[in-house]
Design an enzyme around this catalytic site. Structure first.
Site: not given
Length: 490
Positions: A205, A257, A222
């Protein structure tokens, strides 16, 4: 007779640049702005999901030995629901939103127009490789964007199938799939996009965000984190245990997640909870849970070794109260419960993303909130209690992407709730209308006529004009009237 080798086309930065240029040219033609184009693509995604459901189930089984129920319900049906909602609501979403104007701009009217961002990149993960690839694409298409999807190479069967299905069912002048690994992703990240949506871990990320920053490209990230479940004493223990099992091992063996990462509870509840969890695990997966067909395998050897390292740490290995069995050849780890793990252990400081569930005990249940807040903000947090005051404290005290009281993970199926993280668990949100909004620019438009042109806004400035403008800016009609009276006397 010599063999003829098939030439493999290299997807490098030059190829990525050329592709983005083509897509941008098609986007600028205005084709995606029409309702007809958008709804046609959405209907084709729905048709694709229905026509090729068994192919998708097979690919998911190949990549993760994912049970058919999990594939059909948690990936395909969830995607169908997202598509169906977007098709049903698209005209409403696309319609400009009328808004009130102020006295300052009288006479006028105003609206907020949703316009597509342009050409967007979606980088999807391996754990739900069908749903988390196509779900953001649904939002991007509904909003009228051109899209490039980069599926995860860690789920190769699903990646290959997605490339094939998108080629067959969707408009490839505006929607493409790029397969590959680090080199291909890097080539894509070098390009200028109008938005990047990435689902995965925080390390990558940061790479995505750094690449986006070079072009001031907005991102939807996300990510994840350690999602806690706080268990109070005032509960239906059997129901709570079932829902924790479903939200941990029933979701891709914890490779989710928003799966429960660890449990926080008091010492007097912990042993009862362990017994309840053991009972439900045996009921769901049998006595030999390592061989259950209803549990996904670990995705690859790297992740198997990572999870093994968490279990084998000296301060943790003696804390196993259930499970712990492993089958390296088949990449299987049995559902494992650990009790009283130290807070400074690896398993309590790294996102587990697997079938291991540590239970950390606290003196009083309210102390759990301090433990949660001492770490990074998770993507989800769960509380099991019938205590109204504790529910209120939890909602006020715990910051997470989303909260669920007396259940786990099920909030993802509620399309009126945004799904997204906060701080290190991500930024931005999607699902339902939030998906449309995530890939739209909200353009404010004010309409005025040539009537009602007030000289008071123009030089030369006077004290009377100043008094009038102050009253106008304050929104006070009485003040405006008084100011006008004052002006008339000047």
């Amino acid at each position: 007779m010599g063999s003829v080798e098939k030439e493999t086309k290299v997807f490098d930065s030059e190829a990525a640049s050329s592709m983005v240029k083509e897509l941008r040219g098609e986007f600028l033609s205005g084709k995606t702005r029409s309702y007809e184009w958008r709804v046609t693509q959405l209907k084709n995604i729905l048709k694709m999901s229905e026509d090729r459901e068994q192919d998708i189930v097979k690919a998911l089984h190949s990549d993760l030995t994912k049970p058919e129920l999990e594939s059909s319900i948690y990936e395909i049906s969830m995607l169908k629901n997202a598509c169906t909602l977007a098709i049903k609501k698209l005209k409403q979403w696309m319609k400009p939103e009328k808004v009130k104007t102020s006295l300052t701009s009288f006479p006028s009217s105003a609206e907020i127009v949703s316009e597509p961002l342009g050409v967007v990149l979606v980088i999807s993960p391996w754990n739900y490789p069908f749903l988390l690839s196509i779900d953001p694409v649904v939002g991007a298409i509904a909003a009228g964007n051109a899209v490039v999807l980069k599926p995860s190479e860690v789920a190769p069967a699903t990646s290959s199938l997605l490339a094939k299905l998108v080629g067959e069912y969707l408009d490839n002048t505006l929607i493409r799939v790029v397969e590959g690994a680090v080199a291909e992703t890097s080539a894509l990240l070098e390009q200028k996009w109008d938005k990047i949506c990435y689902t995965g871990n925080g390390r990558v990320g940061r790479i995505v965000m750094a690449a986006a920053a070079k072009h001031l490209t907005p991102v939807l990230l996300e990510l994840g984190g350690k999602c806690p479940a706080v268990v109070d004493s005032i509960i239906n223990l059997k129901v709570a245990a079932r829902r924790i099992v479903a939200g941990k091992w029933g979701c891709n063996s914890g490779q989710t997640c928003v799966a429960v990462d660890y449990i926080l509870t008091t010492k007097d509840v912990a042993l009862k909870l362990v017994d309840a969890l053991k009972h439900e695990l045996e009921g769901f997966y049998g006595k030999n849970q390592l061989e259950s067909k209803d549990l996904s395998r670990i995705v690859n050897l790297n992740h198997f070794d990572r999870l093994t390292k968490l279990l084998d740490e000296d301060k943790v290995s003696g804390k196993i109260v259930h499970g712990g069995e492993r089958d390296k050849a088949n990449l299987k780890i049995a559902p494992t419960i650990l009790l009283d793990v130290p807070q400074d252990s690896l398993i309590m400081n790294e996102e587990i993303f697997g079938p291991l569930l540590p239970i950390f005990t606290v003196e009083k249940v309210e102390s759990s909130f301090d433990v949660i807040n001492s770490g990074t903000k998770p993507l989800a947090a769960y509380l099991f209690t019938d205590n109204k005051k504790l529910k209120e404290q939890f909602v006020m005290a715990v910051s997470a992407g989303g909260l669920v009281i007396n259940d786990t993970v099920i909030h993802l199926a509620v399309d009126t709730l945004p799904f997204g993280g906060v701080q290190e668990s991500g930024m931005g949100a999607y699902h339902g209308k939030f998906s449309f909004d995530a890939f739209s620019h909200k353009k404010g438009v004010l309409y005025r006529s040539f009537a009602g042109d007030a000289p008071v806004r123009y030089p030369p400035y006077t004290k009377g004009k100043l008094a009038f403008m102050k009253a106008l800016m304050s929104g006070s009609i009485l003040g405006v009237i008084c100011a006008l009276i004052g002006l008339s006397k000047n």
